[in-house]
Write a protein that holds these residues in place. Sequence first.
Motif, mmCIF file in Angstrom:
data_model
loop_
_atom_site.group_PDB
_atom_site.id
_atom_site.type_symbol
_atom_site.label_atom_id
_atom_site.label_comp_id
_atom_site.label_asym_id
_atom_site.label_seq_id
_atom_site.Cartn_x
_atom_site.Cartn_y
_atom_site.Cartn_z
ATOM 1 N N VAL A 100 0.313 -1.214 0.278
ATOM 2 C CA VAL A 100 0.164 -0.090 0.009
ATOM 3 C C VAL A 100 0.730 1.202 0.043
ATOM 4 N N ILE A 117 -3.155 -7.910 -0.167
ATOM 5 C CA ILE A 117 -3.658 -6.774 0.483
ATOM 6 C C ILE A 117 -4.650 -7.520 0.847
ATOM 7 N N PHE A 134 -5.691 1.796 2.025
ATOM 8 C CA PHE A 134 -5.629 1.657 0.366
ATOM 9 C C PHE A 134 -7.071 2.328 -0.541
ATOM 10 N N THR A 138 -5.500 4.065 -4.062
ATOM 11 C CA THR A 138 -5.696 2.749 -4.767
ATOM 12 C C THR A 138 -7.394 3.196 -5.569
#
Lengths: 511, 511
Positions: A100, A117, A134, A138
């Motif tokens: 991450v 993850i 995270f 993302t």
Amino acid sequence: MSTDTLQLRRTAIDTYHENVAYMHRECGIYRAEGFQALSKIQVSLDDTKVLAVLNVVDDASIVQPGELGLSEQAFEQFSCEEGCLVTINHAEPPKSMDAVRRKINGERLDQADFNSICNDIVESRYSKMEIAAFLVATGQNSLDRDELLYLTRAMLQSGDRIDWDEPLVADKHCIGGIPGNRTSMLVVPIVAAHGMLIPKTSSRAITSPAGTSDTMEMLCEVNLNPEQLHDIVRRERGCLAWGGTARLAPVDDMLIAVERPLSIDSQSQLVASILSKKLAAGSTHLLIDIPVGPSAKVRQMRQALALRKLFEFVGDRLNLHLEVMITDGRQPIGRGIGPALEARDVMLVLQNDPGAPEDLRQKSLHLAGRIIEFDPDVRGGQGYAIARDILESGRACAKMNEIIQAQGSKPIDLTPGSLCHEVVAQNDGIVTEIDNLQMAKIARMAGAPMMKRAGVDLLKKLGNPVKKGDVLYRIHAEFPADFTFAKDLAAQNHGYTLGDSVDLLKPLMAF
Amino acid sequence: MSTDTLQLRRTAIDTYHENVAYMHRECGIYRAEGFQALSKIQVSLDDTKVLAVLNVVDDASIVQPGELGLSEQAFEQFSCEEGCLVTINHAEPPKSMDAVRRKINGERLDQADFNSICNDIVESRYSKMEIAAFLVATGQNSLDRDELLYLTRAMLQSGDRIDWDEPLVADKHCIGGIPGNRTSMLVVPIVAAHGMLIPKTSSRAITSPAGTSDTMEMLCEVNLNPEQLHDIVRRERGCLAWGGTARLAPVDDMLIAVERPLSIDSQSQLVASILSKKLAAGSTHLLIDIPVGPSAKVRQMRQALALRKLFEFVGDRLNLHLEVMITDGRQPIGRGIGPALEARDVMLVLQNDPGAPEDLRQKSLHLAGRIIEFDPDVRGGQGYAIARDILESGRACAKMNEIIQAQGSKPIDLTPGSLCHEVVAQNDGIVTEIDNLQMAKIARMAGAPMMKRAGVDLLKKLGNPVKKGDVLYRIHAEFPADFTFAKDLAAQNHGYTLGDSVDLLKPLMAF
């Protein structure tokens, strides 16, 4: 950093998707270990290891020194009685947080990174704030489409996968955001009546005034265990159940539990969430509905097209036959918003009632038609006519009744909440805009979806001419406090725009 | 979405920087409002409004229907007794999250955005996961230097600001990462003995084996209330106290509470954190120490230079006289790592003991000298000699004793933990590398900083020749479990590299 044991105690506190451990401030381990409140600790018993956030307690009636309290969800992860001895350790941060952090630094992750993850998330090694890190790392455009494929695959592999042992398992999914959009309750009986397998599991409303499960629950049971679900689907070819009990792409639920309160929406997360869930549910053929409109989730056609490509890219690589329909999302579908009112609309369409909302009927027929065309024996372009025939002949209604009986019927009463307020037009004009978000908010304020009979009933839709004093919609509530709140909100902004017919062209052209 | 009242109850659970509310599952409000566990609710009484995460309780001994339990920190925000009636509402997400979402989307934020974000954070409107989203969105290189200035200013404005009413208030700060680096305990008495005001407040160790406060606590009290602090500083010109009680840049503490467990480190956060804290503490002149080395926080000279420019840019614009020293961070400073062992090193230097660690002495003299040159009456380049004179004449030691007496002296016993393990060289060679991170980790495993006498005592430093069997360092612990854990870690990786003199050039050249 040493290890030691405490007696396990069930603490009757519901902390949802977050494990919490309660330790007394005078507890020897707490004093020796240099824990602080909100440290993460690892609680272990034989092979079971659970990570939990630590809360420090000063009240021995909650937990005594020598005991370790665990919140309900955390306790359930141990198959043991209260009083058994568990070992406490400092929790190491999850290893995959390194990935991450690499993503935060702008690196590209590979399949192994996403696997580790998702594995750490599903085993509750991530705290809420780690999940938030995270999601932000993302979010937006920071995943390319290969990374999105890796994420989807990792989410899919995080849980169970249903195998229906049939070559064609159909499903549909709308990306959401349009109130009243209860097409599943029409598509499923039509498609199942055609003989295709369509085991639809749906969510409950979280931010919307009604989910398919909340609405279906007006008619029958929706909490089915996996065995019941399988039996019903085999017998009826379809079901309309709540999907919460199965362990399908569980990472998805854990991500959503953080994503929703943060209101961070990314196309990548949307695609990974939907496709991992559907593949885990055993779907082989999937129709995605992307409504486009000025107050829909997707506001412009070019965004809808970009999203379609993402769905296609990932779906194709995961061996899913996937089609996308871009639909009109400029206003709510049907008339009712809220579980009882939406169930009423659905039943009117199924019963071929002349007063049934035509937009709900047409949209459902188009969606069902496209799904029916997944059938290799159906000629391209014939699906709509087949769907319409199934609906008009009463076969869809009969199939719906069979599904209701199979799931466990309830006495049906769809009367809207008795507290009723009419919102009227302040001047003459034509309805040129209806704000999806505002209508959903008013329905929620009125109590939907918890208060099943609460919601909004639309009497005017886009393009309808209105005279000053005409009723635009009714607000229904069950409790006075909700009622006042919803009325106040509608007084601030009733969500309707009246104009002349020229104004109506604008949103049409944008679409 | 209605409002209603519950009786307030203090729930003796310490949830650190997170407000938690406890509501019984059978409570009328919980049932009516469609809350779910971990929903955020707003609790209000007159003008006090507190946001809290909701935990749902099934045990009436913790909280009864009709009551609202609040965790200790949350309860303290109301100036009322248990039993008073509070109003419960759904919490609206903080408005400034819109700005965070804009940042996630790559936009540039302005001063007003950072002000509203910091304001919402300091008023506890952000959950931990919202703070995590903010940190990731503003991490790495996503803030330009103007945004960093805005953030620092907003953090500074989030709390109180001390005014010492003097033209020159000196301070020093090391960005951290080097074990044993207790220069403050030497710099403060030297600078104060010179007559400059240096009111040093320090943190306790969070991820390191000892902070200045943990070490100073071996000698005297460090928990001073603001009045005591002011009195001591006026009288002695300096102090070495714990900074945790003052409300200085409180946003910083709340960000750190999320940053630390996430281990996300960004240069921007580092600069904003240090400068907002120092400005709030009333500093006018600040010396920043940036150690560089292969296992330091900053690993390359070019990174150190970039960081220096950031400090200078923001410091200059906030009217802070700021200088940066880039120092040798290739190994721990001094010999001891851990509160008692580091206090021992400091006292040896103050007492001009011939066995005092020379690197700690030299570094402290250089830092003190640079601070003394902030004095307009001191000629550039003369600071070091003045500092050395103060130290060698015993005036620094006398000043330290005065500060110790003023803060409240303790019986001093700096004996290291009685459990002792010697780590020996496996072969002949020269010490070419000492891993700061590994040495810190071993000291922490041994129990530091909670166990004050635990830690590591280094007998060999960079460049020292060693023979097979020579002791490299000793591990000291107070508890057998810690002792075993630290020994195991050292057995896996003892942190020393032995080579020949050629290898020693490598890290030197890199520096």
